[in-house]
Scaffold this active site. Structure first.
Site, PDB file in Angstrom:
ATOM      1  N   GLN A 141      29.731  36.054 -18.049  1.00  0.00           N
ATOM      2  CA  GLN A 141      29.482  35.147 -16.926  1.00  0.00           C
ATOM      3  C   GLN A 141      28.015  34.766 -16.848  1.00  0.00           C
ATOM      4  OE1 GLN A 141      32.643  35.408 -13.376  1.00  0.00           O
ATOM      5  NE2 GLN A 141      31.127  36.997 -13.231  1.00  0.00           N
ATOM      6  N   GLU A 193      26.921  31.663 -18.875  1.00  0.00           N
ATOM      7  CA  GLU A 193      27.162  30.366 -18.249  1.00  0.00           C
ATOM      8  C   GLU A 193      26.261  30.166 -17.040  1.00  0.00           C
ATOM      9  OE1 GLU A 193      31.322  29.676 -17.645  1.00  0.00           O
ATOM     10  OE2 GLU A 193      31.724  29.630 -19.804  1.00  0.00           O
ATOM     11  N   GLU A 194      25.977  31.227 -16.296  1.00  0.00           N
ATOM     12  CA  GLU A 194      25.053  31.109 -15.167  1.00  0.00           C
ATOM     13  C   GLU A 194      23.674  30.676 -15.648  1.00  0.00           C
ATOM     14  OE1 GLU A 194      22.889  34.006 -11.835  1.00  0.00           O
ATOM     15  OE2 GLU A 194      24.849  34.571 -12.637  1.00  0.00           O
ATOM     16  N   ARG A 195      23.232  31.217 -16.764  1.00  0.00           N
ATOM     17  CA  ARG A 195      21.891  30.902 -17.249  1.00  0.00           C
ATOM     18  C   ARG A 195      21.824  29.492 -17.826  1.00  0.00           C
ATOM     19  NH1 ARG A 195      21.574  37.175 -19.333  1.00  0.00           N
ATOM     20  NH2 ARG A 195      21.059  38.001 -17.255  1.00  0.00           N
ATOM     21  N   ALA A 226      21.632  27.286 -14.819  1.00  0.00           N
ATOM     22  CA  ALA A 226      20.289  27.286 -14.227  1.00  0.00           C
ATOM     23  C   ALA A 226      19.374  26.329 -14.978  1.00  0.00           C
ATOM     24  CB  ALA A 226      19.714  28.699 -14.237  1.00  0.00           C
TER      25      ALA A 226
END
Length: 387
Positions: free
Chosen positions: A238, A241-243, A246
């Site tokens: 996860q 994809e968060e990075r 961002a």
């Protein structure tokens, strides 16, 4: 990666929505230190924007991850950082593992209403004593019949004061710290959950951030995502994809900051000319724009490989590291050129200065990104596992 007509149409729809439904209210939401997440998310859900890369069976569009990147980039059009971050939590931080590994029952109960905008989600990883050190979290769940009894604390949790559910990383055994954790879906209205404190911040003001206590909260074991003990691995996936989210979401806000600074510099009279006549100002702004384009290229390449199914741990970590540092550099340099006007509270540049500082902390601090890169490059040994 190159955006198609469909990518651009999604961005056009989202930017129109932002101009009509979000930006006119940002100053009010910033002052209130919260925005109406259910109302905004429902409108986004009605536009089909909360599940672009999620399964069609649960209300998503079933598109590849590049469409999520296009959406993240367009969210940079919002004139603050808190609202897009809250939306990104819903689309790219608390739902990827649920969509990928959750049972059909879980996805019907939690993912489908999140995509529709009927439920607000949050991701529960950080704790008072475990932020970037995910392996060190202390929240635990013990089995009681077919249920878990969850106790502990979660801190710095975006959306948590309005959330209907939390995707919570919690210790479900006493084994090694990288194999004893599970992701569990926790409805936020259960007995034993206390939304203990609204955390005030120096930036991201329109995003609600909470300290949450859990005291023997009873959750069915069927609310666990995937296999028990695989939560750390799922969360690391996860994080990729968060990075990427961002990085993509920062591009337009930095571009806007540079463009507004150019406009200001061309108007600001000083020393018999304008601020923009100063070669130092010209060169610095040109350098910053070049850096933003370099970050875009890195982010697009990582997205391309991710869509192809390749591991982008290294590139996503690079993009995240560069995003946090470049946002700080752009905001600080531009604020300096604005002078006293840049030091005022309602200036967009000063807002990026405050909001953007989180980029080097949240989702894995700069030092964590550097540690990951040192390992992927083979110049740092992995420490022995604890536990």
């Amino acid at each position: 990666m190159q955006y198609t007509h469909e990518h651009l149409e999604i961005q056009k729809t989202l930017r129109r929505f932002i101009d009509e439904e979000i930006n006119p209210h940002v100053d009010e939401w910033e002052a209130a230190e919260i925005f109406p997440a259910h109302e905004v998310f429902k409108k986004l859900g009605n536009l089909g924007l909360l599940g672009l890369n999620k399964p069609e069976a649960f209300g998503g569009a079933g598109l590849d991850y590049s469409y999520a990147m296009a959406m993240a980039e367009a969210l940079g059009h919002i004139s603050c950082g808190g609202v897009p971050m809250a939306i990104g939590v819903q689309t790219d931080m608390c739902t990827p593992a649920l969509a990928r590994f959750g049972s059909d029952e879980l996805r019907r109960e939690f993912l489908a209403p999140a995509i529709a905008g009927d439920m607000v989600g949050c991701i529960g990883v950080s704790e008072p004593g475990a932020g970037s050190d995910v392996a060190g979290l202390k929240s635990h769940a013990r089995k009681d019949g077919d249920d878990y009894l969850i106790s502990g604390q979660k801190m710095w949790i975006t959306n948590s004061l309005q959330a209907d559910w939390m995707c919570m990383l919690v210790n479900t055994s006493d084994g090694p710290v990288h194999r004893n954790k599970s992701l569990v879906m926790v409805p936020m209205n259960l007995p034993g959950i206390e939304k203990a404190k609204k955390i005030r911040k120096i930036g991201m003001n329109s995003s609600d951030t909470g300290l949450i206590y859990f005291d023997n909260v009873r959750v069915p074991q069927r609310y666990r995502i995937g296999e028990e003990g695989q939560g750390f691995i799922y969360q690391m996936q996860q994080f990729q994809e968060e990075r990427l989210w961002a990085a993509a979401s920062s591009l337009e806000s930095m571009e806007d900051c540079i463009a507004q600074t150019i406009e200001w510099a061309q108007q600001r009279q000083m020393f018999g000319g304008t601020l923009a006549d100063q070669q130092w100002v010209q060169f610095k702004l040109a350098e910053l724009k070049t850096e933003v384009e370099a970050l875009r290229a890195l982010t697009y390449r990582a997205c391309d490989l991710h869509v192809q199914g390749e591991d982008v741990l290294e590139l996503a970590s690079m993009a995240k590291l560069k995003t946090g540092r470049l946002t700080r550099q752009v905001a600080d340099t531009c604020l300096q050129f604005w002078g006293g006007m840049g030091f005022t509270l309602d200036n967009r540049v000063s807002r990026l200065y405050r909001d953007g500082r989180l980029g080097s902390i949240g989702g894995g601090a700069d030092e964590v990104m550097l540690g990951i890169l040192a390992k992927t490059m083979g110049i740092a040994k992995r420490p022995p596992q604890r536990g």
